[in-house]
Scaffold this motif. Structure first.
Motif, PDB file in Angstrom:
ATOM      1  N   VAL A  36       4.892  -6.135   2.072  1.00 31.40           N
ATOM      2  CA  VAL A  36       4.275  -5.573   3.111  1.00 31.40           C
ATOM      3  C   VAL A  36       4.892  -4.113   3.255  1.00 31.40           C
ATOM      4  O   VAL A  36       4.051  -3.531   3.895  1.00 31.40           O
ATOM      5  CB  VAL A  36       4.379  -6.476   4.287  1.00 31.40           C
ATOM      6  N   GLN A  37       6.153  -3.934   3.402  1.00 37.33           N
ATOM      7  CA  GLN A  37       6.603  -2.440   3.583  1.00 37.33           C
ATOM      8  C   GLN A  37       6.102  -1.606   2.459  1.00 37.33           C
ATOM      9  O   GLN A  37       5.650  -0.342   2.951  1.00 37.33           O
ATOM     10  CB  GLN A  37       8.020  -2.708   3.819  1.00 37.33           C
ATOM     11  N   ALA A  38       5.854  -1.844   1.427  1.00 39.09           N
ATOM     12  CA  ALA A  38       5.367  -1.012   0.424  1.00 39.09           C
ATOM     13  C   ALA A  38       4.059  -0.671   0.391  1.00 39.09           C
ATOM     14  O   ALA A  38       3.565   0.555   0.196  1.00 39.09           O
ATOM     15  CB  ALA A  38       5.596  -1.573  -1.189  1.00 39.09           C
ATOM     16  N   LEU A  39       3.138  -1.865   0.758  1.00 40.15           N
ATOM     17  CA  LEU A  39       1.650  -1.590   0.498  1.00 40.15           C
ATOM     18  C   LEU A  39       1.109  -1.298   1.802  1.00 40.15           C
ATOM     19  O   LEU A  39       0.063  -0.943   1.815  1.00 40.15           O
ATOM     20  CB  LEU A  39       0.890  -2.961  -0.048  1.00 40.15           C
ATOM     21  N   LEU A  40       1.701  -1.720   3.112  1.00 40.13           N
ATOM     22  CA  LEU A  40       1.245  -1.624   4.457  1.00 40.13           C
ATOM     23  C   LEU A  40      -0.416  -2.048   4.399  1.00 40.13           C
ATOM     24  O   LEU A  40      -1.433  -1.247   4.801  1.00 40.13           O
ATOM     25  CB  LEU A  40       1.270  -0.238   4.787  1.00 40.13           C
ATOM     26  N   PRO A  41      -0.566  -3.459   4.181  1.00 41.10           N
ATOM     27  CA  PRO A  41      -1.918  -3.784   4.300  1.00 41.10           C
ATOM     28  C   PRO A  41      -2.320  -3.928   5.804  1.00 41.10           C
ATOM     29  O   PRO A  41      -1.469  -3.876   6.619  1.00 41.10           O
ATOM     30  CB  PRO A  41      -1.912  -5.337   3.643  1.00 41.10           C
TER      31      PRO A  41
END
Length: 134
Positions: A36-41
């Motif tokens: 979630v931190q990397a992709l920020l969906p």
């Protein structure tokens, strides 16, 4: 039913709906936090019983990070204590595994538009008991 199979089935359901795109999948809470931190969906759909980093802790961490990612929890349990704890930890939506796909899509849609979604399969009067006067 194996957790990989369940996760992949939910991802396929979401992807083939044509309503939303799946940007990532993972099998535990720590991996979910990193993803979630990397992709920020826009939204993250998570199972209530994630291993390694429990879902309640994941929700709390995501809330503290203020990433703006909306979270929908898929649960098999529907007791009052669990539902309230999921919401207190920061979930924006809650659906039941036993519910129809429409509830999942409604939850994603409503939460990504800023709302909160609780499956209509729950009796909200029993979940949100009014305080007694006196």
């Amino acid at each position: 039913m194996g957790e990989d199979l369940v996760r992949e089935a939910f991802a396929a359901l979401i992807e083939t709906s044509g309503l939303y795109s799946v940007t990532g999948q993972c099998g535990d809470g720590f991996a979910a936090l990193r993803m979630v931190q990397a992709l920020l969906p826009v939204a993250a759909v998570v199972d209530l019983d994630l291993p390694k980093l429990h879902t309640m802790e994941l929700l709390s961490k995501l809330q503290a990070l203020r990433l703006g990612v909306r979270t929908v929890v898929i649960a098999s349990r529907q007791d009052r204590k669990t539902i309230l704890e999921v919401l207190r930890c920061g979930a924006n939506g809650l659906v039941l595994r036993s519910g129809p796909a429409k509830h999942l899509f409604d939850a994603i849609g409503q939460t990504t538009n800023g709302g909160v979604y609780i499956t209509p399969l729950l009796d909200l009067e029993k979940i949100f008991v009014p305080l007694k006067a006196g």
